[in-house]
Every structure is written in structure tokens, then in C-alpha cells.
Design an enzyme around this catalytic site. Structure first.
Site, mmCIF file in Angstrom:
data_model
loop_
_atom_site.group_PDB
_atom_site.id
_atom_site.type_symbol
_atom_site.label_atom_id
_atom_site.label_comp_id
_atom_site.label_asym_id
_atom_site.label_seq_id
_atom_site.Cartn_x
_atom_site.Cartn_y
_atom_site.Cartn_z
ATOM 1 N N ARG A 1 35.477 13.543 -73.786
ATOM 2 C CA ARG A 1 34.789 12.345 -73.311
ATOM 3 C C ARG A 1 35.488 11.026 -73.591
ATOM 4 N NH1 ARG A 1 28.743 13.821 -74.954
ATOM 5 N NH2 ARG A 1 28.727 15.446 -73.374
ATOM 6 N N HIS B 1 29.434 8.045 -73.055
ATOM 7 C CA HIS B 1 29.423 9.129 -72.062
ATOM 8 C C HIS B 1 29.976 8.566 -70.761
ATOM 9 C CE1 HIS B 1 28.150 12.412 -69.522
ATOM 10 N NE2 HIS B 1 27.690 13.072 -70.569
ATOM 11 N N ARG C 1 33.010 13.698 -80.605
ATOM 12 C CA ARG C 1 32.224 14.944 -80.543
ATOM 13 C C ARG C 1 32.461 15.672 -79.230
ATOM 14 N NH1 ARG C 1 27.105 16.420 -78.202
ATOM 15 N NH2 ARG C 1 26.868 14.279 -77.462
ATOM 16 N N GLU D 1 31.714 22.238 -70.150
ATOM 17 C CA GLU D 1 31.711 20.773 -70.257
ATOM 18 C C GLU D 1 33.050 20.338 -70.819
ATOM 19 O OE1 GLU D 1 27.500 19.020 -71.180
ATOM 20 O OE2 GLU D 1 27.769 20.798 -72.401
ATOM 21 N N HIS E 1 26.431 6.705 -76.075
ATOM 22 C CA HIS E 1 25.726 7.986 -75.970
ATOM 23 C C HIS E 1 25.461 8.653 -77.319
ATOM 24 C CE1 HIS E 1 24.553 11.730 -74.047
ATOM 25 N NE2 HIS E 1 25.496 12.402 -74.705
HETATM 26 P P1 FAD Z 1 16.307 12.807 -82.142
HETATM 27 O O1 FAD Z 1 16.065 13.961 -81.274
HETATM 28 O O2 FAD Z 1 16.848 11.587 -81.595
HETATM 29 O O3 FAD Z 1 14.989 12.569 -82.974
HETATM 30 C C1 FAD Z 1 14.855 11.447 -83.815
HETATM 31 C C2 FAD Z 1 13.459 11.457 -84.375
HETATM 32 O O4 FAD Z 1 13.371 10.525 -85.453
HETATM 33 C C3 FAD Z 1 12.384 11.037 -83.391
HETATM 34 O O5 FAD Z 1 11.250 11.839 -83.611
HETATM 35 C C4 FAD Z 1 12.055 9.609 -83.819
HETATM 36 O O6 FAD Z 1 10.747 9.211 -83.509
HETATM 37 C C5 FAD Z 1 12.233 9.728 -85.306
HETATM 38 N N1 FAD Z 1 12.496 8.468 -86.002
HETATM 39 C C6 FAD Z 1 13.549 7.640 -85.858
HETATM 40 N N2 FAD Z 1 13.430 6.595 -86.690
HETATM 41 C C7 FAD Z 1 12.286 6.783 -87.381
HETATM 42 C C8 FAD Z 1 11.600 6.046 -88.372
HETATM 43 N N3 FAD Z 1 12.046 4.862 -88.827
HETATM 44 N N4 FAD Z 1 10.430 6.539 -88.855
HETATM 45 C C9 FAD Z 1 9.928 7.707 -88.397
HETATM 46 N N5 FAD Z 1 10.531 8.437 -87.449
HETATM 47 C C10 FAD Z 1 11.686 7.975 -86.953
HETATM 48 N N6 FAD Z 1 23.583 17.099 -77.231
HETATM 49 C C11 FAD Z 1 23.910 18.379 -76.988
HETATM 50 O O7 FAD Z 1 24.312 19.105 -77.901
HETATM 51 N N7 FAD Z 1 23.782 18.889 -75.723
HETATM 52 C C12 FAD Z 1 23.358 18.136 -74.671
HETATM 53 O O8 FAD Z 1 23.229 18.617 -73.563
HETATM 54 C C13 FAD Z 1 23.038 16.773 -74.906
HETATM 55 N N8 FAD Z 1 22.639 15.979 -73.896
HETATM 56 C C14 FAD Z 1 22.240 14.707 -74.175
HETATM 57 C C15 FAD Z 1 21.732 13.912 -73.150
HETATM 58 C C16 FAD Z 1 21.239 12.652 -73.421
HETATM 59 C C17 FAD Z 1 20.703 11.790 -72.305
HETATM 60 C C18 FAD Z 1 21.249 12.167 -74.759
HETATM 61 C C19 FAD Z 1 20.697 10.811 -75.075
HETATM 62 C C20 FAD Z 1 21.776 12.946 -75.775
HETATM 63 C C21 FAD Z 1 22.276 14.209 -75.502
HETATM 64 N N9 FAD Z 1 22.800 15.024 -76.503
HETATM 65 C C22 FAD Z 1 23.140 16.305 -76.234
HETATM 66 C C23 FAD Z 1 22.788 14.576 -77.896
HETATM 67 C C24 FAD Z 1 21.570 15.214 -78.602
HETATM 68 O O9 FAD Z 1 20.494 15.229 -77.718
HETATM 69 C C25 FAD Z 1 21.193 14.467 -79.849
HETATM 70 O O10 FAD Z 1 22.321 14.217 -80.648
HETATM 71 C C26 FAD Z 1 20.185 15.272 -80.659
HETATM 72 O O11 FAD Z 1 19.094 15.617 -79.853
HETATM 73 C C27 FAD Z 1 19.721 14.486 -81.862
HETATM 74 O O12 FAD Z 1 18.641 15.171 -82.442
HETATM 75 P P2 FAD Z 1 17.991 14.622 -83.768
HETATM 76 O O13 FAD Z 1 16.915 15.576 -84.119
HETATM 77 O O14 FAD Z 1 19.042 14.322 -84.752
HETATM 78 O O15 FAD Z 1 17.359 13.219 -83.345
HETATM 79 C C1 SIN Z 2 25.631 16.120 -70.976
HETATM 80 O O1 SIN Z 2 24.854 16.937 -70.480
HETATM 81 O O2 SIN Z 2 26.564 15.611 -70.358
HETATM 82 C C2 SIN Z 2 25.438 15.700 -72.395
HETATM 83 C C3 SIN Z 2 25.970 16.735 -73.276
HETATM 84 C C4 SIN Z 2 26.172 16.230 -74.664
HETATM 85 O O3 SIN Z 2 26.030 15.037 -74.947
HETATM 86 O O4 SIN Z 2 26.496 17.063 -75.514
#
Ligand code: FAD
Ligand code: SIN
Length: 556
Positions: A291, A245, A387, A123, A352
Site C-alpha cells: 500500500r 489506503h 502493514r 490483496e 487508513h
Molecule cells: P476497533 O474495531 O476500531 O474498535 C475500537 C473500540 O474501542 C470501539 O468499540 C470503540 O467504541 C472503543 N473505544 C475507543 N475509544 C474509547 C474510549 N475512550 N472509551 C471507550 N471505548 C472506546 N483490516 C483487516 O485485517 N482486513 C480488512 O479487510 C480491513 N478492512 C478495513 C476497512 C476499513 C474501511 C477500515 C477502516 C479498516 C480496515 N481494516 C482491515 C483494519 C481493521 O478493521 C482494524 O485495524 C481493526 O478492526 C481494529 O480493531 P480493534 O478491535 O483494534 O479496534
Molecule cells: C481492504 O479491503 O482494502 C482493506 C484491507 C485492510 O485494510 O487490511
């Protein structure tokens, strides 16, 4: 009229968020600890389930930790903390081994001689193949496996549809010290606010890209944890660095569906309608530049030529290759009328990822004792001004382990829970103007997109600042008078986050990484290693704040 007795719940550890960060923290805590993991919607409603590309880790003989560190630092444009980068990157292979051990079925190499090896994709910013993935739906596979694993643990309770309203600290309760002792949580099904008392609280609430009109993120990405921690007294860092993104599907019904960067990693091109490529004019790495560069180049071309979109084209690869590597993206595009095996797909940039966040130390601890922030909500120093792809899930999973292990050693576990008053809803009534909340939501997301987006200027940001100030006072009044609902909680939080983004962006008088302003178009090397740190001023009104800038390595 009978009023219901308020509900109290007591836990050793309260984890707000059931994504990769929250669940991995829970899974690394001792079985003797009683843990609650809360999600404000379904357990898999956060960003984690949506992740496509994969998880970065050094797994190939042609790669090295040093190279992964160098690529991350280069993508972060002078603001990554080298110690944090080295510590996180060195966790990569262990993270992947751990996920394999709990059953995540990573895609293997399709060369029969290497059948046991994981297939690694590329990537933007990565100079090597180092992204482990489960086809094009890595996040969904990781999320499901983490949930399955947590369900096997009797000491962890999972609660869906519970949204945190605010953190409870001893300072807010009038004590002399400042520790986090729980949170007020709205039970969405009953409409009642319950008290969760805990000896440690972990914010794993994800990012805030919903602050923008167009985003790849699902609806919940409102920066709740960021706003709650800020109100409680934690510092917020580098909030000007919101990542866009480059390639989200341009389609009225697709709600900014992401087309993974791995498509470019496997040979996809970004072209204009006439088939011409242009990214090498902006960076020698072309489509695989970091990015910030690719998104800005697309934005420039679209504005210059008045285009609705540019195009992502991988149709020169075989049908089998495309269906094998990108089965879900292919199916989704097909359902919306685009066949990526035959035609270029229209794409635009969209918000993103939140690179900044609540300042934390090497264990994920915030400025307030007994309060941790893990995952996208946190600022660890890993990402700098931009990032690198697939470093986010790595950070969630690495810091989940660091925090879990730190909590296991905490000495306050045997202490008693302290007295916390029930939520006081006696002076509020049901809202008679819910439309105001909906309008404020729309207004905020639109002016953030128009004025604080990929290309900024001081004048535009000042316009946004005036608007957010008005909204904040309107929301404050609304919040004081009406019963809390999910929409109101999220609006209140996203307005705080918008304010933090604008203040940070106005403060940075240069262009760097994801922050590009027409008034200071150059990067100022005297600002290398200088993070933007905002410190809440708790002695003033809710909007009170002070700022300071600090060296990267001194963020805690
Ligand atoms: P999240 O997975 O967003 O979880 C947040 C949690 O908090 C949820 O359960 C939600 O319900 C809860 N929550 C929020 N507010 C509250 C509240 N007030 N009270 C109670 N619960 C609450 N990153 C990579 O490294 N590789 C990838 O391939 C990649 N692809 C991506 C593709 C997309 C489309 C997107 C959107 C992101 C991508 N990312 C990728 C980024 C990555 O997915 C996220 O940064 C990561 O998953 C965040 O994880 P997290 O556990 O911090 O939060
Ligand atoms: C993607 O698959 O392009 C998202 C990867 C990332 O946000 O790290």
C-alpha cells in the site's frame, strides 16, 4: 442543590473497546472472571465493522507459513519483528477455525468441486491467495458474530456509550508501585464520570486515523487508548508509520468510503482518465504492490498532473462476477451515481491504519502492570514500516487470545480492589465556548493532512509541530476549566497522538515504508531494525517526553 453519589463499578477485567480485539480478548477469558466491555458509542461503531477485504491466513496447499512471513516482512520494509510475525502468522488457520466455530459464514469457493473450501482472495503485498472473507463485508460479519457470542456469556457485561477519560494507576494515586487499577469513564447518557475499578485493564480502543482530514475510518478512531496509555507512562512506538489506503471513493458525499484492495486482487486496475496504467513504473508488482508504494505513486501522479483523482476499474469483469464478489461496494457506488460494472470509479488515497502504537510484549502487556493493549492501539512488532493488507484483523484476534490466556493465569485476581477517589468535577463549569473545540478539531486534521501526510518534509513537519504545541496548551487549559464531553476527550487525545506522530516522523531521518520525507528520500540500511520509541517523561509537564531508538527485537 443535591449532588448525585458517584458511581463505582468493580470488575476483574475492564476491556475498553468492543471491536475484534476487545471482544476476542473477552471471549478467551475464563468464565469465573467478571468482565466489562465498554464502547464509547454503539458496540459496532469501531473500525472492525467497516473491514472489507478479509483476514489473512495460510489455508491453501500452494501457500506456506514461510511465504506469509516473508510477504509480511517484505511489506514491512526492514522493521517487522520476525519472531512476532512468525507467532502471529502461525495463528491464522486457528483464528479462522475459531471464527467458523462461532458462526462466521465465510464465503466458499464457487467451484462445486471445492464447495467446502473457503474462497481466498488476494490483496497488495500477498504473493498468494490467502485472504478469507465474507463477500466484501468481512468486518461486519465478524463483529456481529463476536457480539452474539459475548451476549451468550453471563460473566461478560457490555456497556455502550461509555467513554474512558483516563486510566487510573497506583503511581497516580501516590503508591510506590505502578499498576493499572481502573479507569475514569464518562457515562455519555448521564454526563457523569464513573469509576470502573479492575484488576486488569485492556485497551482495545483501535487506531487514530481521524487525525487526518481524509480517512477511511469511522468517527471514533481518535487514538484515545494511545493517548491514555501515553499519559499513564507507556512507551509509544513507530508512530510515524500512518498508513494511507490507495483507493477511497472520491465523492463529496461519500466521506472517504473505501473500495477494497480485493477489487485489485480480483483483477481491478488503477488508471488515469485516459485509461493508461502507471503502477508498473513504480513497482514490478503493479496494482498489487504494498500500500505505501501504491498510495505514494497515486499521490505523485495527482500532484504532477493536478488531478482530483485517479480511477479504479474492474468493469472488464462480468456483471455477475462483480455483484457476486463486491455486492456492498457495488450497491454503495450505485447509490452515489457510479456503476462499477460499467465505468471506472474515481479514487484517492486516505488515512487508513495506525501501524505504530503502545509498545507491548508477546502477551499484549504494556509497560504498566495489569495494563494490556490489543489490536490497532498496540505496537507488537508485526507490521513494521507498512502493514500488509488483512494482517490487522489477524493480529486483533491472535493477540486477543494471547492476552485472554495470560489474564486467566494472572495472580492478582484474588486481590482486593484498592481505594480510588471519585472524579472531582467541583472546580469546573459547563463550557461557554464549544465552538473552540470544533475549530481546533478542524485545524488539527487539516494541518496533519497538509504537513504530515503521504509526502513530508522537515520544514512542513516543524510547522505542524508549532501548531500542535499551541493546540496542546490551549486544550490543556480548556480541559482544566470545563466539564468533560466526548468531543473534548477526543480532541485532547487526538492532539496527543498528532504530537507523537510528528515527533516520531521528525526523528526518522530517512524514507522507509509509509514515512516518506523529501529531505531524506532514501532508505538508510543502517536504520534497518531500528524502531522509533518515544518514552514519556512523567517528571515533567504533560508534554514532557524523551526518545530512544531500539532494535526491533528489543522493544519490550
Ligand atoms: P476497533 O474495531 O476500531 O474498535 C475500537 C473500540 O474501542 C470501539 O468499540 C470503540 O467504541 C472503543 N473505544 C475507543 N475509544 C474509547 C474510549 N475512550 N472509551 C471507550 N471505548 C472506546 N483490516 C483487516 O485485517 N482486513 C480488512 O479487510 C480491513 N478492512 C478495513 C476497512 C476499513 C474501511 C477500515 C477502516 C479498516 C480496515 N481494516 C482491515 C483494519 C481493521 O478493521 C482494524 O485495524 C481493526 O478492526 C481494529 O480493531 P480493534 O478491535 O483494534 O479496534
Ligand atoms: C481492504 O479491503 O482494502 C482493506 C484491507 C485492510 O485494510 O487490511
Amino acid at each position: 442543590m443535591t449532588s448525585k453519589a458517584p458511581k463505582f463499578h468493580d470488575y476483574d477485567v475492564l476491556i475498553l473497546g468492543s471491536g475484534a480485539a476487545g471482544l476476542s480478548t473477552a471471549l478467551h477469558t475464563n468464565q469465573s472472571l467478571h468482565i466489562a466491555v465498554l464502547s464509547k458509542a454503539e458496540l459496532s461503531s469501531g473500525n472492525t465493522s467497516y473491514a472489507q477485504g478479509g483476514i489473512s491466513a495460510v489455508l491453501d496447499d500452494n501457500d506456506s507459513f514461510e511465504q506469509h512471513v516473508a510477504d509480511t516482512i517484505s511489506a514491512g520494509v526492514g522493521l517487522c519483528d520476525p519472531e512476532v510475525v512468525a507467532k502471529t502468522v502461525s495463528e491464522g488457520s486457528e483464528v479462522i477455525d475459531w471464527l467458523l466455530s462461532i458462526g462466521v459464514d465465510f464465503t466458499r469457493d464457487n467451484n462445486p468441486q471445492n464447495a467446502q473450501q473457503l474462497h481466498l482472495t488476494r490483496e497488495g503485498g500477498h504473493t498468494r491467495r490467502r485472504v478469507a472473507h465474507v463477500a466484501d463485508a468481512t468486518g461486519n460479519a465478524v463483529q456481529n458474530q463476536l457480539i452474539d457470542e459475548v451476549r451468550k456469556r453471563d460473566h461478560i457485561d457490555l456497556h455502550a456509550n461509555y467513554i474512558a477519560v483516563d486510566l487510573i494507576t497506583t503511581r497516580k494515586l501516590g503508591h510506590k508501585d505502578d499498576r493499572c487499577v481502573g479507569a475514569y469513564i464518562l457515562n455519555i447518557e448521564t454526563g457523569e464520570v464513573e469509576v470502573f475499578r479492575a484488576k486488569n485493564v485492556v485497551l482495545a480502543t483501535g487506531g487514530a486515523s481521524k487525525v487526518y482530514l481524509y480517512t477511511s475510518n469511522p468517527d471514533g478512531a481518535c487514538g484515545d487508548g494511545l493517548a491514555m496509555a501515553w499519559r499513564a507512562g507507556c512507551r509509544a512506538a513507530n508512530m510515524e508509520f500512518m498508513q494511507f489506503h490507495p483507493t477511497c471513493l472520491y465523492h463529496p458525499k461519500a466521506k472517504s468510503y473505501l473500495l477494497s484492495e480485493a477489487i485489485r486482487g480480483e483483477g481491478g486496475k488503477i488508471i488515469l482518465e485516459d485509461g493508461s496504467e502507471f503502477l508498473h513504473d513504480f513497482d514490478p508488482q503493479g496494482v498489487l504492490a504494498p500500500r505505501d508504494i501504491v498510495a505514494r505513486a497515486i499521490d505523485y501522479k495527482m500532484k504532477k498532473h493536478g488531478l482530483d483523482s485517479v480511477f479504479l476499474d474492474i468493469s472488464h469483469k462480468s456483471v455477475d462476477f462483480i455483484k457476486d464478489h463486491f455486492p456492498n461496494i457495488h450497491a454503495r457506488c450505485l447509490s452515489l451515481g457510479y456503476d462499477m460494472t460499467k465505468q471506472p470509479i474515481p479514487v484517492v488515497p486516505a488515512a487508513h491504519y495506525t501501524c505504530g502504537g503502545i509498545a507491548t510484549d508477546e502477551h499484549g502487556q504494556t509497560d504498566i502492570d495489569q495494563l494490556y493493549a490489543i489490536g490497532e492501539v498496540a505496537f507488537t512488532g508485526l507490521h513494521g514500516a507498512n502493514r500488509m493488507a488483512s494482517n490487522s484483523l489477524l493480529e486483533c484476534l491472535a493477540y486477543g487470545r494471547f492476552a485472554g490466556q495470560h489474564i486467566n493465569k494472572s495472580t492478582n485476581i484474588n486481590a482486593k480492589h484498592i481505594d480510588i477517589p471519585a472524579w472531582d468535577a467541583s472546580r469546573v463549569s459547563d463550557s461557554d465556548e464549544e465552538i473552540v473545540v470544533a475549530h481546533n478539531w478542524d485545524e488539527l486534521r487539516r494541518f496533519m493532512w497538509d504537513y504530515v501526510g503521504i509526502v513530508r518534509s522537515t520544514k512542513r513537519m516543524q510547522r505542524a509541530k508549532h501548531r500542535v504545541d499551541l493546540l496542546l496548551s490551549e486544550i490543556d487549559e480548556y480541559y482544566s476549566n470545563f466539564k468533560v464531553t466526548s468531543d473534548l476527550i477526543e480532541l485532547r487525545n487526538i492532539a496527543v497522538v498528532a504530537d507523537l506522530i510528528i515527533r516520531s516522523a521528525l526523528k526518522r531521518k530517512e524514507s522507509r515504508g509509509l514515512h516518506y520525507t523529501l529531505d531524506y528520500p532514501e532508505t538508510d540500511s543502517s536504520l534497518d531494525n531500528i524502531n522509533t520509541i518515544l518514552t514519556p517523561n512523567l517528571n515533567e509537564s504533560a508534554a514532557g517526553w524523551e526518545t530512544e531508538t531500539q532494535l526491533t527485537s528489543g522493544h519490550k
